[in-house]
Design a protein around this motif. Sequence first.
Motif, PDB file in Angstrom:
ATOM      1  N   ASP A  16       0.836  -1.194   0.000  1.00  0.00           N
ATOM      2  CA  ASP A  16       0.000   0.000   0.000  1.00  0.00           C
ATOM      3  C   ASP A  16       0.879   1.254   0.000  1.00  0.00           C
ATOM      4  OD1 ASP A  16      -1.995   1.816   0.146  1.00  0.00           O
ATOM      5  OD2 ASP A  16      -2.806   1.168   2.074  1.00  0.00           O
ATOM      6  N   PHE A  17       0.771   2.055  -1.086  1.00  0.00           N
ATOM      7  CA  PHE A  17       1.519   3.296  -1.201  1.00  0.00           C
ATOM      8  C   PHE A  17       0.600   4.509  -1.151  1.00  0.00           C
ATOM      9  CE2 PHE A  17       4.686   0.358  -2.695  1.00  0.00           C
ATOM     10  CZ  PHE A  17       5.888   0.935  -2.346  1.00  0.00           C
ATOM     11  N   THR A  18      -0.628   4.332  -0.690  1.00  0.00           N
ATOM     12  CA  THR A  18      -1.569   5.444  -0.579  1.00  0.00           C
ATOM     13  C   THR A  18      -1.092   6.439   0.477  1.00  0.00           C
ATOM     14  OG1 THR A  18      -3.364   3.932  -1.168  1.00  0.00           O
ATOM     15  CG2 THR A  18      -3.990   6.044  -0.219  1.00  0.00           C
ATOM     16  N   MET A  19      -1.237   7.717   0.183  1.00  0.00           N
ATOM     17  CA  MET A  19      -0.787   8.768   1.099  1.00  0.00           C
ATOM     18  C   MET A  19      -1.961   9.652   1.496  1.00  0.00           C
ATOM     19  SD  MET A  19       2.682   9.874  -0.944  1.00  0.00           S
ATOM     20  CE  MET A  19       3.742   8.598  -1.672  1.00  0.00           C
ATOM     21  N   ALA A  20      -2.032  10.004   2.759  1.00  0.00           N
ATOM     22  CA  ALA A  20      -3.093  10.870   3.283  1.00  0.00           C
ATOM     23  C   ALA A  20      -2.548  12.277   3.461  1.00  0.00           C
ATOM     24  CB  ALA A  20      -3.628  10.329   4.605  1.00  0.00           C
ATOM     25  N   LEU A  21      -3.211  13.254   2.848  1.00  0.00           N
ATOM     26  CA  LEU A  21      -2.743  14.634   2.921  1.00  0.00           C
ATOM     27  C   LEU A  21      -2.762  15.194   4.345  1.00  0.00           C
ATOM     28  CD1 LEU A  21      -4.186  16.209  -0.346  1.00  0.00           C
ATOM     29  CD2 LEU A  21      -1.979  15.138   0.058  1.00  0.00           C
ATOM     30  N   PRO A  22      -3.773  14.884   5.180  1.00  0.00           N
ATOM     31  CA  PRO A  22      -3.725  15.397   6.562  1.00  0.00           C
ATOM     32  C   PRO A  22      -2.488  14.919   7.321  1.00  0.00           C
ATOM     33  CG  PRO A  22      -5.947  14.671   6.026  1.00  0.00           C
ATOM     34  CD  PRO A  22      -5.077  14.234   4.892  1.00  0.00           C
ATOM     35  N   GLN A  23      -2.037  13.696   7.037  1.00  0.00           N
ATOM     36  CA  GLN A  23      -0.821  13.205   7.681  1.00  0.00           C
ATOM     37  C   GLN A  23       0.419  13.910   7.133  1.00  0.00           C
ATOM     38  OE1 GLN A  23      -0.776  11.160  10.322  1.00  0.00           O
ATOM     39  NE2 GLN A  23      -3.016  11.241  10.233  1.00  0.00           N
ATOM     40  N   MET A  24       0.404  14.208   5.823  1.00  0.00           N
ATOM     41  CA  MET A  24       1.529  14.937   5.225  1.00  0.00           C
ATOM     42  C   MET A  24       1.645  16.330   5.826  1.00  0.00           C
ATOM     43  SD  MET A  24       1.112  13.796   1.219  1.00  0.00           S
ATOM     44  CE  MET A  24       2.426  14.876   0.647  1.00  0.00           C
ATOM     45  N   ASP A  25       0.527  16.913   6.197  1.00  0.00           N
ATOM     46  CA  ASP A  25       0.528  18.257   6.767  1.00  0.00           C
ATOM     47  C   ASP A  25       1.199  18.288   8.136  1.00  0.00           C
ATOM     48  OD1 ASP A  25      -0.024  20.963   6.673  1.00  0.00           O
ATOM     49  OD2 ASP A  25      -1.986  20.760   7.614  1.00  0.00           O
ATOM     50  N   LYS A  26       1.321  17.120   8.797  1.00  0.00           N
ATOM     51  CA  LYS A  26       1.927  17.055  10.125  1.00  0.00           C
ATOM     52  C   LYS A  26       3.423  16.757  10.073  1.00  0.00           C
ATOM     53  CE  LYS A  26      -2.407  15.284  12.091  1.00  0.00           C
ATOM     54  NZ  LYS A  26      -3.062  14.142  12.787  1.00  0.00           N
ATOM     55  N   LEU A  27       3.931  16.403   8.889  1.00  0.00           N
ATOM     56  CA  LEU A  27       5.341  16.043   8.776  1.00  0.00           C
ATOM     57  C   LEU A  27       6.225  17.273   8.929  1.00  0.00           C
ATOM     58  CD1 LEU A  27       5.095  13.633   5.699  1.00  0.00           C
ATOM     59  CD2 LEU A  27       5.302  12.995   8.117  1.00  0.00           C
ATOM     60  N   LYS A  28       7.364  17.091   9.539  1.00  0.00           N
ATOM     61  CA  LYS A  28       8.324  18.183   9.649  1.00  0.00           C
ATOM     62  C   LYS A  28       9.705  17.598   9.906  1.00  0.00           C
ATOM     63  CE  LYS A  28       7.705  19.065  14.613  1.00  0.00           C
ATOM     64  NZ  LYS A  28       7.410  20.103  15.628  1.00  0.00           N
ATOM     65  N   THR A  29      10.719  18.399   9.659  1.00  0.00           N
ATOM     66  CA  THR A  29      12.093  17.986   9.912  1.00  0.00           C
ATOM     67  C   THR A  29      12.799  19.072  10.704  1.00  0.00           C
ATOM     68  OG1 THR A  29      14.174  17.337   8.865  1.00  0.00           O
ATOM     69  CG2 THR A  29      12.846  18.971   7.702  1.00  0.00           C
ATOM     70  N   ASP A  30      13.629  18.643  11.633  1.00  0.00           N
ATOM     71  CA  ASP A  30      14.340  19.601  12.471  1.00  0.00           C
ATOM     72  C   ASP A  30      15.607  20.119  11.807  1.00  0.00           C
ATOM     73  OD1 ASP A  30      12.434  19.301  14.459  1.00  0.00           O
ATOM     74  OD2 ASP A  30      13.488  17.595  15.364  1.00  0.00           O
ATOM     75  N   ASP A  31      16.175  19.340  10.897  1.00  0.00           N
ATOM     76  CA  ASP A  31      17.401  19.761  10.209  1.00  0.00           C
ATOM     77  C   ASP A  31      17.110  19.938   8.725  1.00  0.00           C
ATOM     78  OD1 ASP A  31      16.872  17.055  10.120  1.00  0.00           O
ATOM     79  OD2 ASP A  31      18.962  16.496   9.758  1.00  0.00           O
ATOM     80  N   GLU A  32      16.762  21.163   8.348  1.00  0.00           N
ATOM     81  CA  GLU A  32      16.438  21.447   6.954  1.00  0.00           C
ATOM     82  C   GLU A  32      17.708  21.458   6.111  1.00  0.00           C
ATOM     83  OE1 GLU A  32      14.139  25.001   6.622  1.00  0.00           O
ATOM     84  OE2 GLU A  32      13.017  24.586   8.463  1.00  0.00           O
ATOM     85  N   PRO A  33      17.682  20.781   4.955  1.00  0.00           N
ATOM     86  CA  PRO A  33      18.877  20.751   4.107  1.00  0.00           C
ATOM     87  C   PRO A  33      19.123  22.103   3.443  1.00  0.00           C
ATOM     88  CG  PRO A  33      17.038  19.692   2.994  1.00  0.00           C
ATOM     89  CD  PRO A  33      16.560  20.018   4.378  1.00  0.00           C
TER      90      PRO A  33
END
Length: 454
Positions: free
Chosen positions: A69-86
């Motif tokens: 399953d490669f389905t992606m949920a946009l509400p979950q994508m909205d919560k993603l973040k990274t502490d070390d931005e490239p």
Amino acid sequence: WSDRNRDGQSQASKHANPKDPRSRYGARGGRGGGRGFDSWRDKPLRVRVASVEVRPEWQALDGSNASEDFTMALPQMDKLKTDDEPTGEDVGAVGNVYFASKVVDKASVRSALPLKKLAEPKPLHFPTIDDPVIKKLASQGKAQIFTTDLALAVLMSAPRSVISWDLVVQRSGSSLFIDIREGSSVYDTTVNETAQDAPDDENKEQAMNSMTALAAEAGYINYCYLMQCLDGSTAPTPVDPKSAPVAFDTPLPTGKGFRYRRWQLEDDLAMVVRCEIDGAMATKDGSTAFITCKALNEFDAKVSGIDWRQKLESQRAAVLANELKNNRNKLARWTCQALLAGVDYMKLGFISRVHSKDNTNHVILQSQVYRPEEFAKQIDLKTENMWGITRTVTKRLLQLPIEDHQALCKYLMLKDPNKPTVHMYKVPADAFDFEVEEEEGDAMQEDDNDSDFD
């Protein structure tokens, strides 16, 4: 809006005391509530269509038929973040761009500047997998992921999107290429996509204000505004004077420039993005700054809620806030592209129809210049979320299955037209490959004295 029953008698006269002790708003149940008369909540849900028709032979990677399953949920994508931005670094550049003209900067509500009508060409479709610069970087092992600024901006701003979009993902060995399909709606410039009452194509009486017509109008306005922002009478400047010339199968048009930038997402994961530069401008210290040019357009003040001619000069922040409410996804994409390209400034034009019932004549009411980083903060675009989405999605795409007998595996990411979900399909290697039959005389030719700048 009506509060009359079928017998024509008013509800107020039939119920002398309609107040309900359960609510201080009475029997209505709330402000604008709907007992006894229609409500905006009673509007039927709009059914949108997908940006591309799903073919029967495509394999859905949704966990069915023994697939992962490669389905992606946009509400979950909205919560993603990274502490070390490239941090991006330039690894190449091609083409040249014109310097900006100062004429459009003088436009104001009182001294509106007519928008010049020009012949709009087809969007430049140039897949990364066919780009000689990308091919060289891939053969040198400079990165594993290759894409364009527009394709990556679609992913970065995906949680704000409403209408359907699609991206083509191709795996060749250890390399991953993310491109825009030729003829894709991603090339369109949406209008009021995130508005409460977004335009659609169902109202035949307001054909020129339909979703498709407004997108075509906005795309044309953006092209004409870009051309009017540039000074074609001067010689263009190279994006990078030190870069070696590159031989393309189809030469780049004069005034078209690309910058290739690399990000190290993780220790063993790097990405190269081909970013488009719109123009250049000379700074006070004599150096050259690069810019992108975009245009917001007003088609009917009654629909947008704010009359630009009355508020633009005195309450520009209110105008921009209203545009952010109605065009959150479009503004986010533009800002993502500017940040990825590493340009110094974003030039944003405010274009309006001469008359609300005429979609062929427009005027420039104002032009504003923003620093991309500052504008991102104004529209609440968080860079940690942008890169969190990029890192998570690209790592997931690198797990797409590869067939041993296929040198190239092709997939399609498709945003569901009616749900905040992104579906993944495995498609044939020749999917979306088609030849456009054109007369020889219709072919675009490179011309140093482009008439668009006359």
